[in-house]
Design an enzyme around this catalytic site. Structure first.
Site, PDB file in Angstrom:
ATOM      1  N   HIS A 143       0.878  -1.184   0.000  1.00  0.00           N
ATOM      2  CA  HIS A 143       0.000   0.000   0.000  1.00  0.00           C
ATOM      3  C   HIS A 143       0.910   1.226   0.000  1.00  0.00           C
ATOM      4  O   HIS A 143       1.655   1.447  -0.949  1.00  0.00           O
ATOM      5  CB  HIS A 143      -0.919  -0.121   1.228  1.00  0.00           C
ATOM      6  CG  HIS A 143      -2.063   0.826   1.282  1.00  0.00           C
ATOM      7  ND1 HIS A 143      -2.395   1.686   0.272  1.00  0.00           N
ATOM      8  CD2 HIS A 143      -2.989   1.061   2.275  1.00  0.00           C
ATOM      9  CE1 HIS A 143      -3.469   2.392   0.631  1.00  0.00           C
ATOM     10  NE2 HIS A 143      -3.834   2.032   1.844  1.00  0.00           N
TER      11      HIS A 143
ATOM     12  N   HIS B 281      -2.344  -2.106 -10.058  1.00  0.00           N
ATOM     13  CA  HIS B 281      -3.297  -1.530  -9.115  1.00  0.00           C
ATOM     14  C   HIS B 281      -4.559  -2.366  -9.133  1.00  0.00           C
ATOM     15  O   HIS B 281      -4.950  -2.864 -10.184  1.00  0.00           O
ATOM     16  CB  HIS B 281      -3.626  -0.083  -9.519  1.00  0.00           C
ATOM     17  CG  HIS B 281      -4.216   0.703  -8.404  1.00  0.00           C
ATOM     18  ND1 HIS B 281      -5.548   0.673  -8.109  1.00  0.00           N
ATOM     19  CD2 HIS B 281      -3.636   1.526  -7.500  1.00  0.00           C
ATOM     20  CE1 HIS B 281      -5.770   1.446  -7.066  1.00  0.00           C
ATOM     21  NE2 HIS B 281      -4.631   1.976  -6.673  1.00  0.00           N
TER      22      HIS B 281
ATOM     23  N   ASP C 113       2.866   5.570  -6.942  1.00  0.00           N
ATOM     24  CA  ASP C 113       4.122   5.421  -6.206  1.00  0.00           C
ATOM     25  C   ASP C 113       5.351   5.316  -7.094  1.00  0.00           C
ATOM     26  O   ASP C 113       6.476   5.373  -6.613  1.00  0.00           O
ATOM     27  CB  ASP C 113       4.061   4.161  -5.323  1.00  0.00           C
ATOM     28  CG  ASP C 113       3.088   4.349  -4.182  1.00  0.00           C
ATOM     29  OD1 ASP C 113       3.107   5.438  -3.599  1.00  0.00           O
ATOM     30  OD2 ASP C 113       2.318   3.424  -3.895  1.00  0.00           O
TER      31      ASP C 113
END
Ligand code: CMC
Length: 422
Positions: free
Chosen positions: A263, A302, A358
């Site tokens: 996460h 994702h 990210d």
């Protein structure tokens, strides 16, 4: 004709028609036909755990909107505090509301001296700042016992302001402690992001003014990270909040969920991965290892986005602006090469694996001087706005306590065997 589905219980031949409403079907109707038959959906992949009016995410189209406003417009034109207000209260503030909100948040940035001196300084010198942050947020609930009064609008607002305001102070404090630097008090003449940078980096200068390009980049990153509907951390917030725990305990739970490498910890893993790859020549070999299932391509893939993450697009642009000030992060070339190879490779294309938020954010944070351990902390600061928005929505909609079912697959009944006979 209204859209619906029909379910038939083949054991009895009984059927039930359930209307499809707002893209979902009510499990309550299902339960009427099939009591004690549960949906098996351990990661909630096909379960809508809430109806929500906060964030709209279309993973196939790569769309992200907060309260209807496209993320691209907010990132370009808004501020983090304005976005936090929008998420929590549902509308963009008017000038008077905005001024009051910024004032309130600015004047709640200090944390109790005992939190800092006795609690935060009690951690071991090499404590991870996320560990310090999770614990310190939880500890705040003991400093604000009025937070338990979750049905008082006045108390809720007080805790919201405190949490939004104190997150950067605790986050910077966790960093300063972990590197053995003295704590820097908030400077309330600075805006939200500049104040955070001052608490992070100020040394002996009487007044710290961050580079405006870097402060703006942080503002954009905070806006992009402010909410992302029912992800792991937000689900943790909702689950804890549904028991009517105070908001500090719930935000601590959500922050703990964010800590994991799948996460919020992924941006940290991206830098470790790029460092391990070391050179663009090593990219093809690394991709082979990913395809062989040995490692994952961090910052890729994702659960919801099956398209380029719209946040990653904005971050890529922000990275260029930051690198003009800081100089290019040497890992950027490796990241670009990885992206290029992956986006053209059948393995990634067929699984719809694209860069997520990210993939590039860590490169920016690193170029700005943040240690890797701070990356997830930088995610937690703005996500607090989203968590609180979900918490308020949950309470306003009088959500029931979260309590899923299980499919028991353990041992059948058996008799206890005394210790000496085992
Ligand atoms: N590298 C290589 N293969 C991958 C990756 C990856 N990063 N992500 C998914 N896959 C493959 C996976 O092996 C599987 O292949 P197969 O069907 O052959 O078994 C397929 O794609 C589907 O993957 P999954 O594990 O079922 O997908 P998921 O929805 O359970 O996991 C994820 C989503 C984000 C945990 C995962 O994509 C991942 O581990 N990514 C790397 C970590 C990361 O970047 N996380 C940040 C997420 S965005 C920010 C946030 O939410 O905090």
């Amino acid at each position: 004709m209204a859209e619906s589905i029909t379910i038939t219980d083949n054991r009895t031949g009984n059927s039930i028609e359930i209307p499809i409403a707002n893209g979902g079907v009510s499990a309550e109707e299902w339960a009427k036909l099939l009591p004690n038959i549960w949906f098996y959906d351990p990661a909630f992949s096909t379960t809508a755990a809430a109806a929500s009016a906060i964030t709209e995410l279309d993973g196939d189209a790569g769309i992200l909107r907060y309260r209807g406003y496209p993320i691209e417009q907010l990132a370009e034109k808004s501020t983090y505090l304005e976005v936090a207000y929008l998420l929590i209260y549902g509308e963009l503030p008017n000038p008077t509301q905005y001024e009051q909100w910024v004032h309130d948040v600015t004047y709640h940035t200090f944390i109790h001296e005992n939190v800092r001196k006795r609690f935060m300084e009690g951690f071991h010198h090499d404590a991870h700042p996320m560990g310090i942050l999770v614990s310190t947020i939880a500890a705040l609930s003991t400093f604000y016992p009025d937070a338990k009064d979750i049905f008082s609008a006045e108390s809720r607002n007080k805790q919201i302001v405190r949490l939004i305001a104190k997150m950067p102070t605790m986050a910077a404090g966790a960093h300063r402690h972990s590197v053995g630097m003295p704590f820097v008090y908030p400077n309330n003449s600075l805006d939200f992001c500049s104040n955070f940078l001052s608490m992070m980096w100020k040394v002996a200068e009487p007044h710290y003014e961050p580079n405006p390009v870097l402060a703006k980049a942080l503002e954009v990153l905070f806006i992009l990270h402010a909410d992302h509907e029912q992800n792991c951390g937000t689900t943790a917030m909702r689950v804890v909040g549904s028991s009517h725990a105070d908001p500090y305990s719930a935000v601590a739970g959500a922050t703990a969920a964010l800590y994991g490498p799948r996460h919020g910890g992924a941006n940290e893993q991206v830098i470790r991965m790029l460092t391990e790859i070391g050179h663009i020549d090593n990219v093809p070999a690394y991709i082979q290892r990913v395809k062989a299932g040995e490692v994952r391509l961090q910052g890729f893939g994702h659960r919801v986005y099956k398209n380029y993450d719209p946040r990653a697009k904005i971050i890529k642009r922000t990275a260029d602006e930051v690198f003009e000030v800081t100089g290019k992060n040497p890992l950027l070339d490796i990241a670009l090469a990885l992206e290029e190879v992956a986006l053209a490779d059948e393995y990634f294309v067929s699984r719809k694996l694209y860069p997520n938020v990210d993939f590039y954010s860590g490169l920016i944070y690193q170029a700005m001087g943040f240690p890797i351990e701070m990356f997830t902390v930088l995610f937690a600061i703005p996500r607090t706005a989203g968590w609180l928005a979900h918490w308020i929505e949950l309470l306003d909609r009088d959500a029931r306590i979260a309590r899923p079912r299980q499919l028991y697959d353990g041992a059948a009944v058996r008799d206890y065997v005394p210790l000496e006979s085992r």
